[in-house]
Design an enzyme around this catalytic site. Structure first.
Site, PDB file in Angstrom:
ATOM      1  CG  ASP B  13       1.853  -6.408  10.648  1.00  0.00           C
ATOM      2  OD1 ASP B  13       1.085  -6.775   9.811  1.00  0.00           O
ATOM      3  OD2 ASP B  13       2.913  -6.838  10.867  1.00  0.00           O
ATOM      4  CG  ASP B 108      -0.918  -7.684   5.913  1.00  0.00           C
ATOM      5  OD1 ASP B 108      -0.218  -6.932   4.997  1.00  0.00           O
ATOM      6  OD2 ASP B 108      -0.490  -8.652   6.267  1.00  0.00           O
ATOM      7  CD  GLU B 109       3.479  -4.378   7.297  1.00  0.00           C
ATOM      8  OE1 GLU B 109       4.842  -4.051   7.732  1.00  0.00           O
ATOM      9  OE2 GLU B 109       3.681  -5.424   6.389  1.00  0.00           O
TER      10      GLU B 109
END
EC number: 2.7.7.7
Lengths: 364, 359
Positions: B13, B108-109
């Site tokens: 993350d 983003d993960e």
């Protein structure tokens, strides 16, 4: 503090520094230029916190003091006043008053203390070279720098001072431009100058034998060009190993008339896909065929006579990369060296190794 | 259930992703509170706030105006999704060195299954540390990673010592960790369910674990069985690489049927804004926009149009909504449901030539 001066005496130095002032700033004072007056001289400083430009000029005055003025407004006013106009710049509290003939301008100032200037910087390496040499190194390579790439270390120009040479290298990951020149330097250094600094520096350098003093520190590069001092922060990052990427001469070496090939590619490019710019090169004995087509199914085909005999090859390229390299090279002939359709192509002047361009193909 | 080989899952993350990219690209923003999102005077919301801004209570999805009141000296930056998408691709390339099994959740993960990975002699913790370093080297950005034996716990772990965190929840620690967890933190438990659980006297994982499967199913249906599993630290969901999503949409059913076209258009705009945000978050751009209308008598129709270039922006979608709505009988016929969908996602480089890279 008062300054009486002829238009050109102020406009010229201002012209040298004003470009670095960003049109939109995060700090209001960055829109201003710092004016410092001492005995019979003044300096102007502009900065965007990455690149700082300082220039010095003489003037007959006994006044001293410092203030910051809106850079672009001052520049535009001076530019639009008649040539050789006499100018009077006076200060009244927080206002600056500029008078010339029947014109009068009142400008807001900001305190000089708020203006961010660089402190004394320690430099590890100093070298001197003709301005023309440095300008050429930049002009032969800067077009290959990446733009807003996430690999931030590519958004600049590598200057590598090693083995009695100064080398400039730029790459966006698809192609690479390399140029070198002999210099005398006491030590080696390898730094990445950010894009904006590179462009600014190229603008300041003249096509002359006058020297440019280059100083390199851990975090900064400084170049003194006559009365102008250019300082830029460096990009902190590891530049790819360019030596590994530049191939030795390939299996298929082609000699072509540089301008003939360039104009043929320029015409073919008109009908290449506007976004991907792919062209197909077909290499045969004594012949290079260039083809392009676009989504509208329009097609272009050109045949260029070349000096080559050997196995055929079909290979695709982004035509813009080929044109950039052919435009940056000089000499009547160009040497193109290929291995296979998946390997890079090397372009250079057959008589010189000083400039080398490496381009990766496209799979079409 | 058969004994299964212990899995090793990593949840990666990025820390304050959009804001971190802005701070990386503009040194002037470093160390300052940065809010990526709509400008304070607009009706926009915060997409990401830097850690400096979070200290003032600013968080994502908060209206920008409210964020401005909490932190008036913050720098508001317009999102540059193109750049975030490009950074995300580089991150994904880094992850690809460690496993074939990667499930991106957003820009983003992502989850990685490294059970059979041989990197770092198979140590998931060392792989996670390696990944963090590799992401920093490739992008200059900081990531947090969580390591555990399933997706539920890996995701909780990545949150444990953010920013720049690396936390591991081992199979031995799992049950105790879950027991202490407030029910609101459980996967699939939103605010409404949390309220219902609290009303039943269930506040933590331990409370949840004390209830029988039948009781939970009685209250919550199929979801109850899921909570029963999670309370024991069990989550069998596989890491699904490359969810080949074909469309992305949002729809809403109205409490009372609508008959005012202006109001319908307002609803469509809200849905399009939601879809645009979702597309941007997933890094997708589509060619086709579809409006769905369900009339009061449950008959449904869809109307579509295509764009010349794939898009993901609200500005592109919005002007087309009225056009599509006008091609239905909405208005004269009352409407109980409206939906907006974007499909026809681009695939990179198809048929256009693939540029090979130097390094």
């Amino acid at each position: 503090m008062k300054l009486e001066i002829q238009r050109e005496q102020l406009l010229k130095p201002l012209q040298n520094v004003v470009n670095v002032v960003e049109r939109r700033q995060t700090l209001p004072v960055l829109a201003n230029v710092l004016l410092e007056m001492h005995d019979n001289a003044f300096t102007l400083t502009a900065t965007d916190l990455e690149v700082e430009l300082v220039t010095r000029a003489s003037v007959i005055t006994s006044d001293s003091g410092e203030v910051t003025l809106p850079a672009r407004k001052l520049f535009d006013i001076l530019r639009n006043l008649p040539e050789e106009a006499a100018i009077q710049l006076g200060f009244d509290g927080e206002r600056a008053v500029l008078k010339s003939g029947r014109s009068r301008f009142t400008l807001a100032t900001l305190p000089a203390a708020d203006f961010p200037t660089l402190d004394e910087i320690p430099f590890d390496l100093e070298l001197s070279l003709p301005q023309r040499t440095l300008k050429t190194l930049i002009e032969k390579t800067q077009f290959a720098m990446a733009q807003q790439d996430v690999r931030y270390y590519l958004n600049g120009l590598l200057l590598d001072c090693v083995d009695g040479e100064l080398r400039a290298v730029a790459t966006d990951g698809h192609r690479l431009a390399y140029a070198c020149a002999a210099v005398t330097a006491a030590a080696a250094a390898q730094v990445i100058v950010p894009r904006k600094g590179v462009q600014e520096l190229a603008r300041l350098l003249a096509d002359s034998d006058e020297p440019a003093q280059v100083r390199i520190g851990t975090n900064h590069i400084q170049v003194v060009i006559g009365d102008i001092r250019f300082t830029s922060k460096l990009i902190d990052g590891k530049f790819p190993d360019y030596q590994r990427v530049i191939p030795r001469e390939g299996r298929r070496v082609v000699l072509a008339d540089r301008l003939v090939l360039r104009t043929a590619l320029t015409r073919t490019a008109i009908l290449s896909n506007e976004k991907y710019r792919g062209v197909r090169l077909q290499l045969d004995n004594w012949l290079l065929r260039v083809q392009a087509h676009n989504p509208e199914q329009e097609e272009a085909e050109e045949e260029v006579e070349v000096n080559y005999s050997g196995d055929g090859l079909e290979i695709g390229f982004n035509v813009a990369y080929l044109l950039d390299a052919l435009g940056a090279l000089d000499g009547e002939l160009v040497k193109l060296s290929f291995n296979d359709a998946n390997s890079s192509c090397l372009l250079q002047n057959p008589d010189s190794e000083d400039c080398r361009y490496v381009i990766m193909p496209m799979r079409l | 259930m058969k004994d299964k080989e212990q899995r090793k899952i990593i949840h990666v993350d990025m820390d304050a992703f959009y804001a971190a990219v802005e701070q990386r690209d503009d040194p002037r923003l470093r160390g300052r509170p940065v809010i990526v999102g709509g400008p304070p005077a607009s009706r926009g919301v915060v997409a990401t706030a830097s850690y400096e801004a979070r200290r003032f209570g600013v968080h994502s999805a908060m209206p920008s105006a409210q964020a401005y009141r909490l932190c008036p000296h913050a720098v508001f930056v317009k999102p540059r999704f193109e750049v975030y998408r490009a950074v995300s691709q580089h991150i994904r390339a880094v992850l690809g060195r460690y496993s074939e099994l990667i499930e991106p959740l957003s820009l983003d993960e992502a989850y990685l299954d490294v059970s059979i990975s041989t990197a770092c002699r198979g140590s998931a913790t060392l792989i996670a540390r390696d990944i963090k370093q590799a992401i920093r080297a490739a992008t200059g950005l900081v990531a947090s990673a969580g390591v555990s034996y399933n997706k539920f716990l890996a995701k909780l772990a990545s949150d444990l010592d953010k920013p720049d965190g690396l936390a591991v929840i081992t199979p031995a620690q799992g049950p105790d960790f879950v027991a202490a967890l407030p029910v609101g933190r459980f996967h699939g438990i939103g605010r409404a369910t949390e309220r219902r659980l609290l009303a039943l006297g269930i506040a933590t994982g331990a409370d949840l674990r004390a209830r029988s499967r039948d009781e939970l199913v009685g209250h919550f249906g199929k979801a109850g069985a899921w909570y029963h599993q999670l309370a024991r630290g069990i989550d069998e969901r596989p890491v699904e690489p490359d969810r080949a999503r074909k469309s992305l949409g949002a729809e809403t059913t109205f409490a009372t049927d609508l008959d005012d076209p202006a109001e319908m258009l307002g609803q469509l705009r809200a849905l399009a804004a939601e879809v645009a945000t979702d597309l941007a978050r997933r890094g997708l751009r589509g060619r086709t926009l579809t409006v769905k209308v369900r009339y009061a008598d449950f008959e449904s129709v869809t109307r579509s149009l295509s764009f010349a270039e794939p898009t993901a922006t609200y500005a592109d979608l919005e002007p087309r909504l009225a056009v599509l709505l006008a091609r239905t009988e909405a208005g004269p016929r009352r409407v109980r449901l409206l939906g907006v969908t974007v499909s026809g996602f681009e695939t990179a480089g198809r048929g256009q030539g693939l540029q090979l890279v130097l390094f």
